[in-house]
Scaffold this motif. Structure first.
Motif, PDB file in Angstrom:
ATOM      1  N   ASP A  80      -0.530   6.801 -15.716  1.00  0.00           N
ATOM      2  CA  ASP A  80      -0.041   7.650 -16.800  1.00  0.00           C
ATOM      3  C   ASP A  80       1.280   8.339 -16.458  1.00  0.00           C
ATOM      4  OD1 ASP A  80      -0.788   9.556 -14.980  1.00  0.00           O
ATOM      5  OD2 ASP A  80      -2.345  10.465 -16.221  1.00  0.00           O
ATOM      6  N   SER A  81       1.850   7.992 -15.289  1.00  0.00           N
ATOM      7  CA  SER A  81       3.163   8.489 -14.858  1.00  0.00           C
ATOM      8  C   SER A  81       3.180   9.965 -14.492  1.00  0.00           C
ATOM      9  CB  SER A  81       4.234   8.236 -15.941  1.00  0.00           C
ATOM     10  OG  SER A  81       4.311   6.872 -16.263  1.00  0.00           O
ATOM     11  N   GLU A  82       2.048  10.629 -14.588  1.00  0.00           N
ATOM     12  CA  GLU A  82       2.044  12.077 -14.359  1.00  0.00           C
ATOM     13  C   GLU A  82       2.065  12.443 -12.875  1.00  0.00           C
ATOM     14  OE1 GLU A  82       2.397  14.216 -16.843  1.00  0.00           O
ATOM     15  OE2 GLU A  82       2.419  12.536 -18.238  1.00  0.00           O
ATOM     16  N   GLY A  83       1.557  11.555 -12.014  1.00  0.00           N
ATOM     17  CA  GLY A  83       1.428  11.920 -10.606  1.00  0.00           C
ATOM     18  C   GLY A  83       2.647  11.629  -9.757  1.00  0.00           C
ATOM     19  N   GLY A  84       3.512  10.695 -10.188  1.00  0.00           N
ATOM     20  CA  GLY A  84       4.651  10.312  -9.370  1.00  0.00           C
ATOM     21  C   GLY A  84       5.926  11.029  -9.756  1.00  0.00           C
ATOM     22  N   PRO A  85       6.952  10.919  -8.911  1.00  0.00           N
ATOM     23  CA  PRO A  85       8.214  11.616  -9.198  1.00  0.00           C
ATOM     24  C   PRO A  85       9.017  10.918 -10.285  1.00  0.00           C
ATOM     25  CG  PRO A  85       8.406  10.329  -7.184  1.00  0.00           C
ATOM     26  CD  PRO A  85       6.974  10.229  -7.612  1.00  0.00           C
ATOM     27  N   VAL A  86       9.804  11.680 -11.022  1.00  0.00           N
ATOM     28  CA  VAL A  86      10.738  11.118 -11.987  1.00  0.00           C
ATOM     29  C   VAL A  86      11.745  10.242 -11.245  1.00  0.00           C
ATOM     30  CG1 VAL A  86      12.591  11.702 -13.605  1.00  0.00           C
ATOM     31  CG2 VAL A  86      10.457  13.012 -13.606  1.00  0.00           C
ATOM     32  N   GLY A  87      12.035   9.078 -11.800  1.00  0.00           N
ATOM     33  CA  GLY A  87      12.980   8.160 -11.178  1.00  0.00           C
ATOM     34  C   GLY A  87      12.335   7.080 -10.348  1.00  0.00           C
ATOM     35  N   ALA A  88      11.030   7.188 -10.074  1.00  0.00           N
ATOM     36  CA  ALA A  88      10.311   6.167  -9.306  1.00  0.00           C
ATOM     37  C   ALA A  88       9.524   5.274 -10.260  1.00  0.00           C
ATOM     38  CB  ALA A  88       9.377   6.824  -8.295  1.00  0.00           C
ATOM     39  N   CYS A  89       8.975   4.196  -9.718  1.00  0.00           N
ATOM     40  CA  CYS A  89       8.116   3.315 -10.513  1.00  0.00           C
ATOM     41  C   CYS A  89       6.656   3.642 -10.207  1.00  0.00           C
ATOM     42  CB  CYS A  89       8.413   1.856 -10.193  1.00  0.00           C
ATOM     43  SG  CYS A  89       7.544   0.682 -11.280  1.00  0.00           S
TER      44      CYS A  89
END
Length: 266
Positions: free
Chosen positions: A80-89
């Motif tokens: 859901d993209s919530e756990g990783g940093p912005v700019g990463a995959c």
């Protein structure tokens, strides 16, 4: 148990046999300089990635050593993209080209739920930028994949499930893509026209295993402001598709149009 423990004649004989096995001509040594011959053999063995048999007995075979293959992604998969940093995959997903994070990355500008989603900028020719995940699901039974999509006008995402990982040796499973004029298709079959600049949900359901009676999959699409999904059954897939080993997104235009993915589950 070492070459030095063998009679000089046998040491020299072993050296000559070793040189013959790797296609090198043995140098002439006297029995008094066999130690130099043994050292030369060891050096040759290292250069040719061979192992010199240092045992006086050939009856004890050297056990084979096997390195484990990289572990496939376990189930379920949820991104859901919530756990990783912005700019990463997303973690464990592979990108093409190698600098694919320039084109595929987490953004906090738009999201179906929460604060983040995965943005894909399609400014490359043919099918990149491209992201995929190696998985291993061999157990027979039903399987479901769902995700939310948001498209700019002109964006042409494609999502496919495969048993093999490459185009030239694949057994294709379910697939959906969006045409330039906004039609969501299942392997060429037009299903429904989807909106631009708004989130909608896509769900694919299919059966795995050799005992499957029908070689079809179902696509469900939930459009904005609609509570019930539109369900499209009977979409054909390859009859040889039995196991799930690869899932991937591809991008079929090159004009710089963007699309976003959120709430991916398998």
């Amino acid at each position: 148990d070492t070459p030095r423990a063998l009679p000089s004649e046998e040491r020299l004989s072993r050296y000559n046999a070793f040189c013959a096995s790797i296609g090198r001509s043995p140098r002439a040594y006297s029995s008094g300089s066999v130690r130099e011959a043994v050292n030369m053999a060891i050096t040759l063995a290292r250069n040719y990635s061979e192992q010199l048999d240092r045992s006086a007995s050939a009856a004890k075979p050297v056990p084979a050593v096997f390195f484990p293959a990289p572990e496939k992604r376990s189930f379920p998969v949820a991104e859901d993209s919530e756990g990783g940093p912005v700019g990463a995959c997303w973690p464990n997903w592979k990108l093409h080209p190698s600098n694919g994070v320039k084109y595929i990355h987490v953004t906090d500008k738009v999201a179906a739920h929460g604060a983040r989603s995965l943005e894909v900028v399609d400014s490359l020719p043919d099918w990149p930028p491209h992201m995929y995940l190696d998985v291993s699901r061999t157990k027979p039974g039903p399987c479901r994949i769902s995700f939310a999509l948001r498209l700019e006008k002109g964006a042409r995402p494609e999502f496919e499930v495969r048993e093999e990982y490459c185009r030239w040796a694949l057994t294709p499973g379910p697939k959906i893509d969006v045409s330039a004029d906004g039609w969501l298709c299942a392997r060429g079959r037009r299903l429904v026209q989807v909106p631009f600049d708004a989130w909608f949900k896509v769900e694919l359901e299919f059966e795995l295993g050799a005992g499957r009676r029908e070689h079809v999959y179902t696509v469900s699409v939930t459009l904005p402001n609609e509570s019930a999904p539109r369900v499209f059954t009977g979409n054909p897939m390859h009859k040889g598709f039995r196991e799930l080993r690869w899932i991937g997104f591809q991008s079929l235009t090159n004009g710089g149009a963007r699309y976003w993915i959120d709430d991916f589950t398998l």
